[in-house]
Design a protein around this motif. Structure first.
Motif, PDB file in Angstrom:
ATOM      1  N   VAL A   1       0.832  -1.203   0.000  1.00  0.00           N
ATOM      2  CA  VAL A   1       0.000   0.000   0.000  1.00  0.00           C
ATOM      3  C   VAL A   1       0.865   1.252   0.000  1.00  0.00           C
ATOM      4  O   VAL A   1       0.638   2.201  -0.767  1.00  0.00           O
ATOM      5  N   ILE A   2       1.872   1.283   0.856  1.00  0.00           N
ATOM      6  CA  ILE A   2       2.738   2.463   0.956  1.00  0.00           C
ATOM      7  C   ILE A   2       3.518   2.680  -0.328  1.00  0.00           C
ATOM      8  O   ILE A   2       3.635   3.817  -0.817  1.00  0.00           O
ATOM      9  N   LEU A   3       4.050   1.607  -0.907  1.00  0.00           N
ATOM     10  CA  LEU A   3       4.792   1.741  -2.167  1.00  0.00           C
ATOM     11  C   LEU A   3       3.894   2.216  -3.295  1.00  0.00           C
ATOM     12  O   LEU A   3       4.297   3.044  -4.124  1.00  0.00           O
ATOM     13  N   SER A   4       2.661   1.711  -3.335  1.00  0.00           N
ATOM     14  CA  SER A   4       1.721   2.133  -4.376  1.00  0.00           C
ATOM     15  C   SER A   4       1.394   3.614  -4.247  1.00  0.00           C
ATOM     16  O   SER A   4       1.383   4.350  -5.242  1.00  0.00           O
ATOM     17  N   MET A   5       1.136   4.069  -3.027  1.00  0.00           N
ATOM     18  CA  MET A   5       0.836   5.485  -2.823  1.00  0.00           C
ATOM     19  C   MET A   5       2.037   6.347  -3.158  1.00  0.00           C
ATOM     20  O   MET A   5       1.904   7.418  -3.775  1.00  0.00           O
ATOM     21  N   THR A   6       3.226   5.906  -2.770  1.00  0.00           N
ATOM     22  CA  THR A   6       4.434   6.680  -3.067  1.00  0.00           C
ATOM     23  C   THR A   6       4.665   6.794  -4.568  1.00  0.00           C
ATOM     24  O   THR A   6       4.969   7.876  -5.081  1.00  0.00           O
ATOM     25  N   LEU A   7       4.503   5.682  -5.283  1.00  0.00           N
ATOM     26  CA  LEU A   7       4.678   5.702  -6.732  1.00  0.00           C
ATOM     27  C   LEU A   7       3.670   6.626  -7.394  1.00  0.00           C
ATOM     28  O   LEU A   7       4.019   7.403  -8.300  1.00  0.00           O
ATOM     29  N   GLY A   8       2.415   6.561  -6.948  1.00  0.00           N
ATOM     30  CA  GLY A   8       1.395   7.431  -7.521  1.00  0.00           C
ATOM     31  C   GLY A   8       1.657   8.900  -7.256  1.00  0.00           C
ATOM     32  O   GLY A   8       1.491   9.741  -8.150  1.00  0.00           O
ATOM     33  N   ILE A   9       2.066   9.239  -6.043  1.00  0.00           N
ATOM     34  CA  ILE A   9       2.340  10.638  -5.702  1.00  0.00           C
ATOM     35  C   ILE A   9       3.503  11.172  -6.521  1.00  0.00           C
ATOM     36  O   ILE A   9       3.445  12.275  -7.093  1.00  0.00           O
ATOM     37  N   ILE A  10       4.595  10.395  -6.604  1.00  0.00           N
ATOM     38  CA  ILE A  10       5.772  10.845  -7.365  1.00  0.00           C
ATOM     39  C   ILE A  10       5.431  11.008  -8.841  1.00  0.00           C
ATOM     40  O   ILE A  10       5.807  11.999  -9.485  1.00  0.00           O
ATOM     41  N   SER A  11       4.699  10.037  -9.408  1.00  0.00           N
ATOM     42  CA  SER A  11       4.348  10.094 -10.829  1.00  0.00           C
ATOM     43  C   SER A  11       3.508  11.322 -11.145  1.00  0.00           C
ATOM     44  O   SER A  11       3.766  12.035 -12.133  1.00  0.00           O
ATOM     45  N   ASN A  12       2.520  11.595 -10.310  1.00  0.00           N
ATOM     46  CA  ASN A  12       1.650  12.742 -10.568  1.00  0.00           C
ATOM     47  C   ASN A  12       2.384  14.065 -10.386  1.00  0.00           C
ATOM     48  O   ASN A  12       2.146  15.018 -11.138  1.00  0.00           O
ATOM     49  N   ILE A  13       3.278  14.145  -9.413  1.00  0.00           N
ATOM     50  CA  ILE A  13       4.034  15.385  -9.201  1.00  0.00           C
ATOM     51  C   ILE A  13       4.959  15.646 -10.389  1.00  0.00           C
ATOM     52  O   ILE A  13       5.062  16.786 -10.878  1.00  0.00           O
ATOM     53  N   VAL A  14       5.645  14.615 -10.872  1.00  0.00           N
ATOM     54  CA  VAL A  14       6.532  14.782 -12.032  1.00  0.00           C
ATOM     55  C   VAL A  14       5.735  15.223 -13.258  1.00  0.00           C
ATOM     56  O   VAL A  14       6.136  16.147 -13.990  1.00  0.00           O
ATOM     57  N   ALA A  15       4.585  14.575 -13.492  1.00  0.00           N
ATOM     58  CA  ALA A  15       3.762  14.945 -14.646  1.00  0.00           C
ATOM     59  C   ALA A  15       3.223  16.368 -14.505  1.00  0.00           C
ATOM     60  O   ALA A  15       3.168  17.117 -15.498  1.00  0.00           O
ATOM     61  N   LEU A  16       2.829  16.762 -13.308  1.00  0.00           N
ATOM     62  CA  LEU A  16       2.349  18.133 -13.091  1.00  0.00           C
ATOM     63  C   LEU A  16       3.449  19.147 -13.376  1.00  0.00           C
ATOM     64  O   LEU A  16       3.195  20.207 -13.974  1.00  0.00           O
ATOM     65  N   PHE A  17       4.658  18.856 -12.952  1.00  0.00           N
ATOM     66  CA  PHE A  17       5.781  19.760 -13.204  1.00  0.00           C
ATOM     67  C   PHE A  17       6.032  19.899 -14.706  1.00  0.00           C
ATOM     68  O   PHE A  17       6.224  21.010 -15.215  1.00  0.00           O
ATOM     69  N   ILE A  18       6.008  18.784 -15.442  1.00  0.00           N
ATOM     70  CA  ILE A  18       6.230  18.823 -16.890  1.00  0.00           C
ATOM     71  C   ILE A  18       5.122  19.607 -17.591  1.00  0.00           C
ATOM     72  O   ILE A  18       5.378  20.462 -18.457  1.00  0.00           O
ATOM     73  N   LEU A  19       3.871  19.350 -17.201  1.00  0.00           N
ATOM     74  CA  LEU A  19       2.753  20.026 -17.843  1.00  0.00           C
ATOM     75  C   LEU A  19       2.716  21.510 -17.514  1.00  0.00           C
ATOM     76  O   LEU A  19       2.424  22.344 -18.389  1.00  0.00           O
ATOM     77  N   ALA A  20       3.005  21.866 -16.256  1.00  0.00           N
ATOM     78  CA  ALA A  20       3.011  23.286 -15.884  1.00  0.00           C
ATOM     79  C   ALA A  20       4.111  24.036 -16.624  1.00  0.00           C
ATOM     80  O   ALA A  20       3.914  25.171 -17.084  1.00  0.00           O
ATOM     81  N   ASN A  21       5.273  23.418 -16.757  1.00  0.00           N
ATOM     82  CA  ASN A  21       6.370  24.049 -17.487  1.00  0.00           C
ATOM     83  C   ASN A  21       6.021  24.221 -18.965  1.00  0.00           C
ATOM     84  O   ASN A  21       6.279  25.276 -19.571  1.00  0.00           O
ATOM     85  N   ALA A  22       5.399  23.191 -19.558  1.00  0.00           N
ATOM     86  CA  ALA A  22       5.008  23.290 -20.967  1.00  0.00           C
ATOM     87  C   ALA A  22       3.898  24.320 -21.165  1.00  0.00           C
ATOM     88  O   ALA A  22       3.881  25.048 -22.163  1.00  0.00           O
ATOM     89  N   TYR A  23       2.974  24.410 -20.210  1.00  0.00           N
ATOM     90  CA  TYR A  23       1.869  25.370 -20.318  1.00  0.00           C
ATOM     91  C   TYR A  23       2.368  26.808 -20.240  1.00  0.00           C
ATOM     92  O   TYR A  23       1.892  27.684 -20.970  1.00  0.00           O
ATOM     93  N   SER A  24       3.360  27.069 -19.383  1.00  0.00           N
ATOM     94  CA  SER A  24       3.889  28.429 -19.242  1.00  0.00           C
ATOM     95  C   SER A  24       4.674  28.868 -20.477  1.00  0.00           C
ATOM     96  O   SER A  24       4.763  30.071 -20.757  1.00  0.00           O
ATOM     97  N   GLN A  25       5.231  27.924 -21.232  1.00  0.00           N
ATOM     98  CA  GLN A  25       6.030  28.261 -22.408  1.00  0.00           C
ATOM     99  C   GLN A  25       5.257  28.118 -23.714  1.00  0.00           C
ATOM    100  O   GLN A  25       5.797  28.427 -24.778  1.00  0.00           O
ATOM    101  N   GLN A  26       4.014  27.669 -23.638  1.00  0.00           N
ATOM    102  CA  GLN A  26       3.255  27.409 -24.861  1.00  0.00           C
ATOM    103  C   GLN A  26       2.611  28.680 -25.398  1.00  0.00           C
ATOM    104  O   GLN A  26       2.011  29.441 -24.644  1.00  0.00           O
ATOM    105  N   ARG A  27       2.747  28.902 -26.692  1.00  0.00           N
ATOM    106  CA  ARG A  27       2.162  30.065 -27.343  1.00  0.00           C
ATOM    107  C   ARG A  27       0.989  29.685 -28.252  1.00  0.00           C
ATOM    108  O   ARG A  27       0.196  30.549 -28.614  1.00  0.00           O
ATOM    109  N   ARG A  28       0.894  28.438 -28.642  1.00  0.00           N
ATOM    110  CA  ARG A  28      -0.237  27.999 -29.459  1.00  0.00           C
ATOM    111  C   ARG A  28      -1.473  27.858 -28.578  1.00  0.00           C
ATOM    112  O   ARG A  28      -1.430  27.211 -27.539  1.00  0.00           O
TER     113      ARG A  28
END
Length: 379
Positions: free
Chosen positions: A54-81
């Motif tokens: 349970v703990i490993l599953s929650m940790t993996l999910g939290i890390i995955s979502n945080i990394v994806a949020l960081f990538i998407l937020a960075n792409a959104y701030s630089q996107q002009r289209r």
């Protein structure tokens, strides 16, 4: 996330007593007999390995979502289209919803797990925690399905009717659409508060969902039909829209003249590939729970589930475990299916194909006549 060691032990009050029993054994027998008079003795003991999973599953999910949020937020701030920015807005909202939906229900399930779960006799009862956990399961289950459907419809309009898309779809309207999605999912999750359905503890007593396995009433069946119907309809609409978008892009690629500008199409291809990844992940993770819950409710209401009750309990547990993986796998769609990653994969594949073609070319039959001609010229 929903593993639990569940041991059932029953004894009869008419067990024969042995004269050679020691004092400790006699006391244990008396205790078991006292419990057996009230019903089955159920021992709920969480295992250490289950807690670690349970703990490993929650940790993996939290890390995955945080990394994806960081990538998407960075792409959104630089996107002009504008069309790409709207897509990133939807994608960021989906990943954020997955993140909250992974943390809140996961924490409640872990708390129930560590406390030993709920006794089977109390499965049909529903306290405040069960109501909140069940509502969270429904809300955070419908939101990603609704968002995936909305994203697929938006991209289908953008690919097939770009002029109409540019005049209709704006950031403000996209935010309104997201708010409407969250509100619609919340309204469905709150229906049991108005006696339109009910939540109950599910086997093995560590999670709550719509009452589908026992004492199912007509309102419960209606609630399950609404939940499953909305979920499967969202998947079906996403499938149709993504198919139309994909076929349109393939045809446009085939009709494209050599040397023409196609950078805008590459953005569309990237977005459609990510939407297909989201759709496939959602279908694999959510379809079993949508189907099994509907089947369980109908059979429980008609009274034909008694002989297969244990099988349906197992199927429901497996289905909800699979559904929790949707919130872990969704972020990896954006992490792995970005244009930069796809370009690298394409270049690697192209290099490998070119290298293989070079090696094969060295041994082509056409190379032998040229070598023989060269030898003749030398003579």
């Amino acid at each position: 996330m929903l593993a639990l060691s569940h041991y059932n032990s029953s004894s009869s009050p008419l067990l024969p007593r042995s004269s050679n029993d020691s004092g400790g054994k006699v006391e244990a027998r008396v205790a078991v007999e006292g419990l057996s008079q009230q019903g089955n003795l159920t021992l709920l003991q969480p295992t250490t390995s289950g807690v670690i999973v349970v703990i490993l599953s929650m940790t993996l999910g939290i890390i995955s979502n945080i990394v994806a949020l960081f990538i998407l937020a960075n792409a959104y701030s630089q996107q002009r289209r504008r069309n790409k920015a709207i897509f990133l807005l939807f994608a960021s909202s989906l990943v954020f919803t997955d993140f909250i939906g992974h943390v809140i229900p996961g924490a409640l399930v872990l708390r129930l797990y560590l406390s030993g779960g709920v006794h089977p006799d109390d499965f049909n009862s529903s306290d405040g925690m069960c109501q909140f956990l069940g509502g969270s399961m429904v809300f955070f289950g419908l939101c990603p399905l609704f968002m995936g459907c909305a994203m697929a419809a938006e991209r289908c309009l953008g690919v097939t009717k770009p002029l109409l898309h540019s005049s209709l779809v704006t950031k403000t309207r996209a935010k309104i659409c997201l708010s409407a999605i969250w509100l619609a999912a919340l309204c469905v999750a709150l229906l049991p508060c108005f006696q339109l359905g009910s939540y109950a503890y599910q086997d093995p007593g560590t999670w709550c969902f719509i009452k589908v396995l026992s004492d199912t009433q007509e309102v419960d069946v209606t609630f399950v039909v609404l939940f499953s119907g909305l979920g499967m309809a969202s998947l079906a609409v996403a499938l149709v829209c993504n198919t139309i978008s994909g076929l349109t892009l393939v045809l446009a690629r085939l009709r494209r003249k050599p040397g023409s500008h196609h950078s805008a199409k590459s953005h569309d291809i990237e977005m459609v590939v990510q939407l297909v990844g989201i759709m496939v992940t959602s279908c694999i993770c959510w379809s079993p729970l949508l189907i099994f819950s509907l089947m369980s409710a109908i059979r429980s209401y008609t009274g034909s589930i008694a002989e297969d009750l244990s099988s349906y309990k197992t199927l429901m547990v497996m289905a909800v475990r699979l559904a929790t993986w949707n919130q872990i796998l969704d972020p990896w769609v954006y992490i792995l299916l970005r244009r930069t990653v796809l370009r690298k994969i394409y270049l690697i594949a192209k290099c490998q194909a070119g290298l293989r073609g070079t090696i094969i070319g060295r041994w082509e039959p056409t190379s032998f006549p040229s070598s023989e001609k060269h030898q003749v010229n030398q003579v």
